[in-house]
Design a protein around this motif. Structure first.
Motif, PDB file in Angstrom:
ATOM      1  N   THR A 138       5.213   9.744   5.065  1.00  0.00           N
ATOM      2  CA  THR A 138       6.488  10.157   4.358  1.00  0.00           C
ATOM      3  C   THR A 138       7.355   9.153   3.846  1.00  0.00           C
ATOM      4  N   GLY A 139       7.776   8.183   4.654  1.00  0.00           N
ATOM      5  CA  GLY A 139       8.493   7.171   4.369  1.00  0.00           C
ATOM      6  C   GLY A 139       8.095   6.204   3.306  1.00  0.00           C
ATOM      7  N   ILE A 140       6.636   6.047   2.980  1.00  0.00           N
ATOM      8  CA  ILE A 140       5.967   5.564   1.956  1.00  0.00           C
ATOM      9  C   ILE A 140       6.258   6.314   0.714  1.00  0.00           C
ATOM     10  N   LEU A 141       6.012   7.611   0.686  1.00  0.00           N
ATOM     11  CA  LEU A 141       6.021   8.583  -0.283  1.00  0.00           C
ATOM     12  C   LEU A 141       7.513   8.374  -0.920  1.00  0.00           C
ATOM     13  N   LEU A 142       8.600   8.450  -0.039  1.00  0.00           N
ATOM     14  CA  LEU A 142       9.950   8.473  -0.226  1.00  0.00           C
ATOM     15  C   LEU A 142      10.219   6.920  -1.039  1.00  0.00           C
ATOM     16  N   ILE A 143       9.436   5.885  -0.517  1.00  0.00           N
ATOM     17  CA  ILE A 143       9.960   4.565  -1.470  1.00  0.00           C
ATOM     18  C   ILE A 143       9.308   4.524  -2.666  1.00  0.00           C
ATOM     19  N   THR A 144       7.897   4.920  -2.812  1.00  0.00           N
ATOM     20  CA  THR A 144       7.144   4.854  -4.148  1.00  0.00           C
ATOM     21  C   THR A 144       7.305   5.674  -5.022  1.00  0.00           C
ATOM     22  N   GLN A 145       7.682   6.964  -4.609  1.00  0.00           N
ATOM     23  CA  GLN A 145       7.966   8.202  -5.399  1.00  0.00           C
ATOM     24  C   GLN A 145       7.125   8.145  -6.691  1.00  0.00           C
ATOM     25  N   PRO A 146       5.642   8.425  -6.120  1.00  0.00           N
ATOM     26  CA  PRO A 146       4.561   8.598  -7.221  1.00  0.00           C
ATOM     27  C   PRO A 146       4.912   9.438  -8.381  1.00  0.00           C
ATOM     28  N   GLY A 147       4.691   9.101  -9.546  1.00  0.00           N
ATOM     29  CA  GLY A 147       4.883   9.646 -10.898  1.00  0.00           C
ATOM     30  C   GLY A 147       6.384   9.660 -11.256  1.00  0.00           C
ATOM     31  N   SER A 148       7.374   9.077 -10.631  1.00  0.00           N
ATOM     32  CA  SER A 148       8.687   8.817 -11.140  1.00  0.00           C
ATOM     33  C   SER A 148       8.769   7.494 -11.949  1.00  0.00           C
ATOM     34  N   GLY A 149       7.770   6.440 -11.644  1.00  0.00           N
ATOM     35  CA  GLY A 149       8.065   5.192 -12.129  1.00  0.00           C
ATOM     36  C   GLY A 149       8.897   4.415 -11.564  1.00  0.00           C
ATOM     37  N   HIS A 150       9.415   4.797 -10.519  1.00  0.00           N
ATOM     38  CA  HIS A 150      10.676   3.988  -9.455  1.00  0.00           C
ATOM     39  C   HIS A 150      10.085   2.905  -9.103  1.00  0.00           C
ATOM     40  N   VAL A 151       8.742   2.866  -8.688  1.00  0.00           N
ATOM     41  CA  VAL A 151       8.023   1.513  -8.114  1.00  0.00           C
ATOM     42  C   VAL A 151       6.615   1.442  -9.000  1.00  0.00           C
ATOM     43  N   GLN A 152       6.327   0.262  -9.272  1.00  0.00           N
ATOM     44  CA  GLN A 152       5.094   0.105 -10.019  1.00  0.00           C
ATOM     45  C   GLN A 152       3.908   0.596  -9.214  1.00  0.00           C
ATOM     46  N   LEU A 153       3.161   1.568  -9.678  1.00  0.00           N
ATOM     47  CA  LEU A 153       2.205   1.996  -8.609  1.00  0.00           C
ATOM     48  C   LEU A 153       0.978   1.154  -8.313  1.00  0.00           C
ATOM     49  N   LEU A 154       0.803   0.272  -9.563  1.00  0.00           N
ATOM     50  CA  LEU A 154      -0.433  -0.750  -9.001  1.00  0.00           C
ATOM     51  C   LEU A 154       0.255  -1.807  -7.870  1.00  0.00           C
ATOM     52  N   GLY A 155       1.644  -1.949  -7.915  1.00  0.00           N
ATOM     53  CA  GLY A 155       1.972  -2.872  -6.712  1.00  0.00           C
ATOM     54  C   GLY A 155       1.961  -2.148  -5.610  1.00  0.00           C
ATOM     55  N   ALA A 156       2.397  -0.944  -5.645  1.00  0.00           N
ATOM     56  CA  ALA A 156       2.423  -0.316  -4.276  1.00  0.00           C
ATOM     57  C   ALA A 156       0.914   0.076  -3.475  1.00  0.00           C
ATOM     58  N   ALA A 157      -0.200   0.083  -4.583  1.00  0.00           N
ATOM     59  CA  ALA A 157      -1.304   0.367  -4.201  1.00  0.00           C
ATOM     60  C   ALA A 157      -1.920  -1.021  -3.596  1.00  0.00           C
ATOM     61  N   VAL A 158      -1.530  -2.092  -4.115  1.00  0.00           N
ATOM     62  CA  VAL A 158      -1.925  -3.558  -3.663  1.00  0.00           C
ATOM     63  C   VAL A 158      -1.359  -3.598  -2.344  1.00  0.00           C
ATOM     64  N   ALA A 159      -0.088  -3.340  -1.988  1.00  0.00           N
ATOM     65  CA  ALA A 159       0.823  -3.390  -0.897  1.00  0.00           C
ATOM     66  C   ALA A 159      -0.036  -2.732   0.249  1.00  0.00           C
ATOM     67  N   LEU A 160      -0.394  -1.326   0.002  1.00  0.00           N
ATOM     68  CA  LEU A 160      -1.034  -0.564   0.729  1.00  0.00           C
ATOM     69  C   LEU A 160      -2.438  -1.300   1.334  1.00  0.00           C
ATOM     70  N   GLY A 161      -3.056  -1.563   0.177  1.00  0.00           N
ATOM     71  CA  GLY A 161      -4.395  -2.302   0.354  1.00  0.00           C
ATOM     72  C   GLY A 161      -4.086  -3.450   1.372  1.00  0.00           C
ATOM     73  N   GLY A 162      -2.912  -4.244   1.131  1.00  0.00           N
ATOM     74  CA  GLY A 162      -2.726  -5.391   1.810  1.00  0.00           C
ATOM     75  C   GLY A 162      -2.597  -5.088   3.146  1.00  0.00           C
ATOM     76  N   ALA A 163      -1.767  -4.210   3.719  1.00  0.00           N
ATOM     77  CA  ALA A 163      -1.330  -3.600   5.063  1.00  0.00           C
ATOM     78  C   ALA A 163      -2.865  -2.930   5.735  1.00  0.00           C
ATOM     79  N   PHE A 164      -3.709  -2.359   4.885  1.00  0.00           N
ATOM     80  CA  PHE A 164      -4.846  -1.990   5.246  1.00  0.00           C
ATOM     81  C   PHE A 164      -5.629  -2.979   5.975  1.00  0.00           C
ATOM     82  N   MET A 165      -5.735  -4.080   4.955  1.00  0.00           N
ATOM     83  CA  MET A 165      -6.575  -5.370   5.430  1.00  0.00           C
ATOM     84  C   MET A 165      -6.108  -6.009   6.700  1.00  0.00           C
TER      85      MET A 165
END
Length: 304
Positions: A138-165
């Motif tokens: 829920t916190g991640i969704l608040l920060i990234t706000q998918p579809g709003s353009g607030h945070v670059q979705l590619l960057g958010a996806a890369v960051a989540l991939g990094g956390a997963f790794m």
């Protein structure tokens, strides 16, 4: 029950704080280096290469070269490959996103660790940790706000991939730690990953001025100091007791973002960050409770 030999929780907390400050500094320097046109491949190579002489000097001055011996080269090689992927993703997130957002999304590592413990280790997970996972996302969704353009979705996806790794690598390190010292794991990661990273240099290396070389050297030193301090902190305290200090990285990311890049986190980051931090602390607390010996366990140990 007496404290374990060398157990000094306050010192462990202070050392962990220093480690996080060093790693946050490394992230800020990586972003600066990227903005100066230094390619990610070069940054990764020099980050890893610099670690080798620093660690060699460290062990020569302390425990001796025998500390670096290993009978598990294949496991170290797999860890190095995973580590390189994780490093590319985490460094890439720092480059693509503002520092505070990249740092906060990286706090989702414990959330992915819970999911992986179910998928890979078949561990039972109760309502507390599943609730923490939901809270964190829920916190991640608040920060990234998918579809709003607030945070670059590619960057958010890369960051989540990094956390997963990082979560995936933590399972490997947990396995390696059964037979290897922490500094041995760090050394072999650098020793194996450096020549692999060097393969990309002919394609991406470029001439640099002294400022660029100073940045690359500082990235390597800051990263190595951070890793050594992380190792040292665990000599005086447990992971569960010091991990809360990791969230101080948000302070440094905010400070560096303001001083170096004239960027402060928006309100959505301050709304989402506490949820992700609370999720991580809850997971750490439950892990501590589940692994803490019970009164019956202690009585059995004292009776042997």
């Amino acid at each position: 029950m007496q404290a374990a030999p060398g157990h000094r929780p306050l010192l462990a907390l202070l050392i962990r704080l220093g480690a996080i400050a060093a790693l946050a500094t490394m992230s800020a320097l990586i972003k600066l280096a990227s903005e100066r046109g230094i390619h990610l491949a070069e940054i990764i190579f020099w980050r890893q290469f610099t670690t080798i002489p620093i660690l060699l000097c460290w062990v020569l001055a302390t425990t001796g070269l025998a500390t670096l011996g290993t009978r598990r080269p294949r496991t170290h090689a797999i860890r190095a490959l995973y580590g390189l992927v994780g490093m590319m993703l985490n460094f890439g997130a720092v480059i693509l996103l503002p520092l505070a957002e990249a740092t906060t999304i990286n706090f989702s590592v414990p959330i992915f660790a819970v999911i992986l413990s179910v998928l890979l280790l078949k561990e039972p997970v109760g309502i507390w940790r599943w609730s923490a996972v939901a809270l964190g996302f829920t916190g991640i969704l608040l920060i990234t706000q998918p579809g709003s353009g607030h945070v670059q979705l590619l960057g958010a996806a890369v960051a989540l991939g990094g956390a997963f790794m990082v979560a995936l690598i933590s399972i490997q390190i947990s396995d390696l730690s059964r037979t290897e010292k922490p500094i041995t794991i760090v050394f072999w990661f650098a020793a194996i990953s450096t020549p692999i990273a060097a393969l990309a240099l002919p394609f991406y290396a470029a001439p640099h001025g002294w400022q660029d070389w100073a940045l690359l050297g500082a990235i390597g030193v800051a990263g190595s100091v951070g890793q050594l301090l992380l190792t040292a902190a665990l000599r005086f305290g447990t992971v569960a007791s010091v991990i809360v200090m990791d969230y101080s990285a948000l302070f440094w990311a905010t400070l560096y973002g303001w001083l170096l890049f004239d960027r402060l986190p928006p309100a959505s980051t301050w709304l989402g960050a506490p949820l992700i931090v609370a999720a991580g602390i809850t997971i750490a607390w439950r892990e501590h409770r589940l692994t803490r010996p019970t009164a019956r366990d202690l009585a059995r140990v004292e009776g042997t």
